[in-house]
Write a protein that holds these residues in place. Sequence first.
Motif, PDB file in Angstrom:
ATOM      1  N   ALA A  87     -10.646   3.949  -2.518  1.00 42.80           N
ATOM      2  CA  ALA A  87     -10.569   4.645  -1.240  1.00 42.80           C
ATOM      3  C   ALA A  87     -11.255   3.810  -0.159  1.00 42.80           C
ATOM      4  CB  ALA A  87     -11.225   6.022  -1.363  1.00 42.80           C
ATOM      5  N   ALA A  88     -12.421   3.279  -0.511  1.00 43.61           N
ATOM      6  CA  ALA A  88     -13.189   2.497   0.465  1.00 43.61           C
ATOM      7  C   ALA A  88     -12.433   1.233   0.873  1.00 43.61           C
ATOM      8  CB  ALA A  88     -14.549   2.127  -0.129  1.00 43.61           C
ATOM      9  N   VAL A  89     -11.851   0.556  -0.109  1.00 42.45           N
ATOM     10  CA  VAL A  89     -11.164  -0.708   0.197  1.00 42.45           C
ATOM     11  C   VAL A  89      -9.960  -0.454   1.101  1.00 42.45           C
ATOM     12  CG1 VAL A  89      -9.821  -2.599  -0.818  1.00 42.45           C
ATOM     13  CG2 VAL A  89     -11.990  -1.902  -1.856  1.00 42.45           C
ATOM     14  N   SER A  90      -9.191   0.592   0.805  1.00 41.34           N
ATOM     15  CA  SER A  90      -8.010   0.831   1.643  1.00 41.34           C
ATOM     16  C   SER A  90      -8.431   1.272   3.045  1.00 41.34           C
ATOM     17  CB  SER A  90      -7.074   1.852   0.998  1.00 41.34           C
ATOM     18  OG  SER A  90      -7.773   3.043   0.777  1.00 41.34           O
ATOM     19  N   ALA A  91      -9.481   2.089   3.136  1.00 42.73           N
ATOM     20  CA  ALA A  91      -9.957   2.510   4.465  1.00 42.73           C
ATOM     21  C   ALA A  91     -10.499   1.307   5.235  1.00 42.73           C
ATOM     22  CB  ALA A  91     -11.040   3.576   4.312  1.00 42.73           C
ATOM     23  N   ALA A  92     -11.186   0.416   4.543  1.00 43.37           N
ATOM     24  CA  ALA A  92     -11.743  -0.766   5.204  1.00 43.37           C
ATOM     25  C   ALA A  92     -10.629  -1.667   5.739  1.00 43.37           C
ATOM     26  CB  ALA A  92     -12.625  -1.540   4.233  1.00 43.37           C
ATOM     27  N   TYR A 152     -17.891   0.860  11.490  1.00 40.75           N
ATOM     28  CA  TYR A 152     -16.621   1.359  10.955  1.00 40.75           C
ATOM     29  C   TYR A 152     -16.712   2.805  10.466  1.00 40.75           C
ATOM     30  CZ  TYR A 152     -15.001  -3.433  11.379  1.00 40.75           C
ATOM     31  OH  TYR A 152     -14.639  -4.656  11.882  1.00 40.75           O
ATOM     32  N   SER A 153     -17.920   3.351  10.473  1.00 40.01           N
ATOM     33  CA  SER A 153     -18.112   4.787  10.194  1.00 40.01           C
ATOM     34  C   SER A 153     -17.604   5.222   8.822  1.00 40.01           C
ATOM     35  CB  SER A 153     -17.377   5.619  11.251  1.00 40.01           C
ATOM     36  OG  SER A 153     -18.201   5.880  12.334  1.00 40.01           O
ATOM     37  N   LEU A 154     -17.792   4.378   7.819  1.00 42.50           N
ATOM     38  CA  LEU A 154     -17.326   4.737   6.473  1.00 42.50           C
ATOM     39  C   LEU A 154     -18.502   4.883   5.503  1.00 42.50           C
ATOM     40  CD1 LEU A 154     -14.234   2.301   6.227  1.00 42.50           C
ATOM     41  CD2 LEU A 154     -14.183   4.768   6.651  1.00 42.50           C
ATOM     42  N   ALA A 155     -19.648   5.353   6.010  1.00 42.92           N
ATOM     43  CA  ALA A 155     -20.860   5.424   5.168  1.00 42.92           C
ATOM     44  C   ALA A 155     -20.623   6.243   3.905  1.00 42.92           C
ATOM     45  CB  ALA A 155     -22.026   6.004   5.962  1.00 42.92           C
ATOM     46  N   GLY A 156     -19.819   7.304   4.023  1.00 41.58           N
ATOM     47  CA  GLY A 156     -19.592   8.181   2.877  1.00 41.58           C
ATOM     48  C   GLY A 156     -18.782   7.522   1.763  1.00 41.58           C
TER      49      GLY A 156
END
Length: 363
Positions: free
Chosen positions: A253-258, A221-225
């Motif tokens: 931010a992470a939860v919404s992007a996920a 998912y490319s959200l390592a940052g």
Amino acid sequence: MTQPKPRPTIAEMVRYQPNLGAPVTDRVIRLSANEGAFGPSPKALAAMEEQSNLLHWYPEEEPVELAEKIASKYDLNPENMVFGCGSDELIMAICQAYLDPGDEAIHTEYGFIMYPMSTKVAGGSPVPAPDNNFKVDVDSILDCVTSRTRVVFLANPNNPTGSYLSRNEVARLHSKLPKDVLLVIDAAYSEFVVRNDYSSGAELVDKYENVIMLRTFSKLYSLAGLRLGWGYAKPHILDALHVVKQPFGANRAAVSAALASLDDQEFIDKAVEHNEKWRTWTASKFEELGLICLPSITNFLMVKFPNDDGKTANNAGSFLASRGIMTRGMSGYGAPDYLRLSIGTEDEMKIVVKNVAEFLRGE
Ligand SMILES: Cc1ncc(COP(=O)(O)O)c(C=O)c1O
């Protein structure tokens, strides 16, 4: 000089060495951390931005909507999930929750380095189970089990080798472990896997009391940052982890992007297809150049370089770095003849192969 001293175990340890490399050229090709090739789904970026006016509020302690979405996507029980600031946080929490001083946690010889590190930080003793020709060996793990074993860490597929154990082999490992030993199946790269005999281990969690599966949004998912990992286990295990892990580990931010990433099936399919195509291509090009690639089902390759002066993996890593290509040396894993590199874009893979060829020709 009198000064505060950390615990002796901590004083002896060196911090995690990500070896991401500093930019040395205008264009950096970063293949050193098994990150996604194209960056996140555009839908994830848009969803993340929508959170910008809510950043003064703590996130939910446990992201319920995300647990439900993951559960419906992968056919899991939403009640059995725990989230962390990366799966790294969950690995550490497992060690803190399950290891007393002197307790043993088995990890595989060329397994993810955070397992022995987190074990030591928690006061436990890491026990390496020898691999068989860079492949995890179930019998070798079982041979390491003693009355002090509390945890077994298995990365499946494995980082850094890229190999995997079949569903049946993992089930065999589980069936031979004592019931009070926690089997951690770290499936960080499972979303990339295209193999019928592979399983992420969720069915073992559903059936047994001593298994936890770990997953992450950092890889496919490319959200390592943004740092978001999750675990899947029975409630008694989650209860223990909740005591030691930090609250609010899954940030807004992470939860919404996920949430948005899980819905973007087109992005997911493209990432898997791209990875299969360019990993196969890159491995075959390296082999044409006379290098040996360990068989991989992940988004990275572990590549063996010759032992000749000027042609070693270390030489290759420095040469590539001087041309802006960051790879990962494997000395820290006890495999100094190897470099690990992730599968980037088509363009990046072509540049890497060209540069490796130039390196081998001594240009
Ligand atoms: C096998 C394995 N587990 C866990 C992690 C950590 O992932 P996260 O970014 O979720 O902390 C990595 C990262 O490289 C990994 O290779």
